[in-house]
Design a protein around this motif. Structure first.
Motif, PDB file in Angstrom:
ATOM      1  N   LYS A   1      91.580  18.684  76.478  1.00 46.78           N
ATOM      2  CA  LYS A   1      90.967  17.689  77.364  1.00 46.78           C
ATOM      3  C   LYS A   1      89.475  17.968  77.520  1.00 46.78           C
ATOM      4  N   ALA A   2      89.117  19.238  77.700  1.00 41.22           N
ATOM      5  CA  ALA A   2      87.708  19.603  77.872  1.00 41.22           C
ATOM      6  C   ALA A   2      86.892  19.275  76.624  1.00 41.22           C
ATOM      7  N   GLU A   3      87.486  19.420  75.444  1.00 45.03           N
ATOM      8  CA  GLU A   3      86.751  19.110  74.215  1.00 45.03           C
ATOM      9  C   GLU A   3      86.544  17.611  74.046  1.00 45.03           C
ATOM     10  N   TRP A   4      87.486  16.802  74.494  1.00 42.05           N
ATOM     11  CA  TRP A   4      87.241  15.361  74.522  1.00 42.05           C
ATOM     12  C   TRP A   4      86.088  15.042  75.470  1.00 42.05           C
ATOM     13  N   GLU A   5      86.047  15.682  76.612  1.00 37.51           N
ATOM     14  CA  GLU A   5      84.968  15.454  77.576  1.00 37.51           C
ATOM     15  C   GLU A   5      83.620  15.868  77.001  1.00 37.51           C
ATOM     16  N   THR A   6      83.605  16.956  76.240  1.00 39.74           N
ATOM     17  CA  THR A   6      82.370  17.372  75.571  1.00 39.74           C
ATOM     18  C   THR A   6      81.907  16.312  74.587  1.00 39.74           C
ATOM     19  N   LEU A   7      82.848  15.720  73.862  1.00 37.01           N
ATOM     20  CA  LEU A   7      82.494  14.630  72.949  1.00 37.01           C
ATOM     21  C   LEU A   7      81.886  13.460  73.702  1.00 37.01           C
ATOM     22  N   PHE A   8      82.493  13.062  74.806  1.00 37.05           N
ATOM     23  CA  PHE A   8      81.948  11.942  75.579  1.00 37.05           C
ATOM     24  C   PHE A   8      80.507  12.214  75.987  1.00 37.05           C
ATOM     25  N   ASN A   9      80.251  13.417  76.470  1.00 34.66           N
ATOM     26  CA  ASN A   9      78.892  13.764  76.896  1.00 34.66           C
ATOM     27  C   ASN A   9      77.909  13.701  75.732  1.00 34.66           C
ATOM     28  N   ALA A  10      78.364  14.108  74.547  1.00 34.21           N
ATOM     29  CA  ALA A  10      77.488  14.131  73.380  1.00 34.21           C
ATOM     30  C   ALA A  10      77.103  12.736  72.898  1.00 34.21           C
ATOM     31  N   VAL A  11      77.935  11.752  73.198  1.00 31.01           N
ATOM     32  CA  VAL A  11      77.661  10.388  72.714  1.00 31.01           C
ATOM     33  C   VAL A  11      77.135   9.468  73.817  1.00 31.01           C
ATOM     34  N   GLY A  12      76.778  10.043  74.958  1.00 33.70           N
ATOM     35  CA  GLY A  12      76.128   9.228  75.984  1.00 33.70           C
ATOM     36  C   GLY A  12      76.936   8.932  77.220  1.00 33.70           C
ATOM     37  N   GLY A  13      78.139   9.491  77.332  1.00 36.05           N
ATOM     38  CA  GLY A  13      78.924   9.300  78.545  1.00 36.05           C
ATOM     39  C   GLY A  13      80.201   8.526  78.316  1.00 36.05           C
ATOM     40  N   GLN A  14      81.171   8.772  79.186  1.00 41.37           N
ATOM     41  CA  GLN A  14      82.510   8.208  79.036  1.00 41.37           C
ATOM     42  C   GLN A  14      82.528   6.695  79.185  1.00 41.37           C
ATOM     43  N   SER A  15      81.610   6.135  79.976  1.00 38.55           N
ATOM     44  CA  SER A  15      81.630   4.695  80.241  1.00 38.55           C
ATOM     45  C   SER A  15      81.232   3.863  79.031  1.00 38.55           C
ATOM     46  N   THR A  16      80.555   4.453  78.069  1.00 39.09           N
ATOM     47  CA  THR A  16      80.136   3.723  76.866  1.00 39.09           C
ATOM     48  C   THR A  16      80.636   4.375  75.580  1.00 39.09           C
ATOM     49  N   ALA A  17      81.388   5.470  75.700  1.00 41.65           N
ATOM     50  CA  ALA A  17      81.832   6.204  74.509  1.00 41.65           C
ATOM     51  C   ALA A  17      82.682   5.339  73.584  1.00 41.65           C
ATOM     52  N   GLY A  18      83.477   4.435  74.154  1.00 37.15           N
ATOM     53  CA  GLY A  18      84.320   3.583  73.331  1.00 37.15           C
ATOM     54  C   GLY A  18      83.518   2.762  72.343  1.00 37.15           C
ATOM     55  N   LYS A  19      82.429   2.185  72.796  1.00 36.92           N
ATOM     56  CA  LYS A  19      81.612   1.333  71.936  1.00 36.92           C
ATOM     57  C   LYS A  19      81.050   2.087  70.752  1.00 36.92           C
ATOM     58  N   VAL A  20      80.597   3.315  70.976  1.00 37.68           N
ATOM     59  CA  VAL A  20      79.940   4.046  69.900  1.00 37.68           C
ATOM     60  C   VAL A  20      80.915   4.836  69.034  1.00 37.68           C
ATOM     61  N   LEU A  21      82.150   5.036  69.510  1.00 29.98           N
ATOM     62  CA  LEU A  21      83.146   5.768  68.732  1.00 29.98           C
ATOM     63  C   LEU A  21      84.059   4.856  67.924  1.00 29.98           C
ATOM     64  N   LYS A  22      84.228   3.602  68.352  1.00 32.36           N
ATOM     65  CA  LYS A  22      85.129   2.683  67.654  1.00 32.36           C
ATOM     66  C   LYS A  22      84.569   2.282  66.287  1.00 32.36           C
ATOM     67  N   SER A  23      85.465   2.050  65.346  1.00 31.73           N
ATOM     68  CA  SER A  23      85.086   1.586  64.019  1.00 31.73           C
ATOM     69  C   SER A  23      84.452   0.196  64.100  1.00 31.73           C
ATOM     70  N   THR A  24      83.731  -0.166  63.057  1.00 26.59           N
ATOM     71  CA  THR A  24      83.021  -1.445  63.041  1.00 26.59           C
ATOM     72  C   THR A  24      83.901  -2.610  62.608  1.00 26.59           C
ATOM     73  N   SER A  25      85.149  -2.346  62.263  1.00 23.90           N
ATOM     74  CA  SER A  25      86.067  -3.417  61.899  1.00 23.90           C
ATOM     75  C   SER A  25      87.477  -3.048  62.325  1.00 23.90           C
ATOM     76  N   GLY A  26      88.334  -4.074  62.396  1.00 26.09           N
ATOM     77  CA  GLY A  26      89.741  -3.849  62.666  1.00 26.09           C
ATOM     78  C   GLY A  26      90.191  -4.114  64.083  1.00 26.09           C
ATOM     79  N   TRP A  27      89.251  -4.284  65.014  1.00 29.44           N
ATOM     80  CA  TRP A  27      89.601  -4.461  66.418  1.00 29.44           C
ATOM     81  C   TRP A  27      89.731  -5.935  66.769  1.00 29.44           C
TER      82      TRP A  27
END
Length: 239
Positions: free
Chosen positions: A137-163
């Motif tokens: 769980k802590a390593e997922w939280e570290t990832l969120f922090n690295a990409v700008g925060g949990q509130s926007t992490a979905g946008k920058v982590l999701k693939s560009t197609s398929g959704w």
């Protein structure tokens, strides 16, 4: 997907009434939903490629902050793991869906639904190849922090197609989270195109374990705990 979620946090989202990503939006599925095709990388020519010596499959990798992640979902076959709709082509595209016991490398009688697993501290290799482990769980939280925060992490982590319904992401860091959907506790499948759900190695109690969830309708990366007997995707992180 509300049938297997339990509200266990005071996050503003209500996990007990979480909408179904795949079922409710099937008629509005993105035209890009079939564009993604998994391509084997070449360990001899690409430094961001690893080979799983257990079965010979290869996986792209990506460094985000100080972490190195698989940039594809694990597709190693083991007990209590499944292809979406029990069809091999979905495993080729999305990787396998694992119950939590399988994800942490244990049997259902050791760590399955209703059993307290009490894993040791430190990295849990689980179903991951040597040199890699199931993220905590802590390593997922570290990832969120690295990409700008949990509130926007979905946008920058999701693939560009398929959704579904214009829910594609930017894939700004090369994580390429795919909407692989889930397998529920009684063997049904849902939410392809609507959600990406990943296990962590962190146990909640005898019935629940933490997982990370991305949804097609917003940019949030959710982190809560879920029934151990549902099938989620696995992303491994380097030791």
């Amino acid at each position: 997907m509300a049938f297997f979620f339990v509200a266990c946090s005071d996050d503003e989202s209500d996990f007990a009434t979480r909408p179904s990503g795949g079922e409710s939006s099937s008629s509005a599925k993105s035209s890009s939903s079939s564009e993604y095709e998994r391509v084997q990388c070449n360990v001899k020519t690409d430094e961001n490629c690893i080979k799983d010596d257990r079965d010979g499959q290869t996986y792209k990798t990506v460094k985000i902050g100080d972490q190195v992640w698989m940039a594809e979902n694990l597709n190693f076959k083991t007990d209590s793991s499944f292809c979406y709709k029990n069809t091999a082509e979905y495993c080729e595209k999305y990787g396998r869906l694992y119950r939590w016991a399988a994800a942490v490398g244990k049997s259902e009688s050791e760590c399955g639904y209703g059993y307290t697993c009490s894993l040791p501290s430190g990295n849990i290799q689980g179903v991951c190849p040597n040199g890699w482990h199931l993220p905590s769980k802590a390593e997922w939280e570290t990832l969120f922090n690295a990409v700008g925060g949990q509130s926007t992490a979905g946008k920058v982590l999701k693939s560009t197609s398929g959704w579904n319904s214009g829910g594609n992401g930017m894939d700004a860091f090369g994580f390429s989270a795919l909407p692989a959907g889930i397998r529920n506790s009684i063997g049904g499948f849902s939410s392809e195109g609507g959600s990406a759900d990943f296990w962590s190695s962190t146990e909640g109690d005898s019935y629940y374990a933490y997982g990370m969830y991305l949804y097609y309708l917003n940019d949030i990366a959710y982190l809560d705990y879920y029934d151990k007997d549902v099938g989620f995707s696995v992303r491994c992180i380097q030791d």
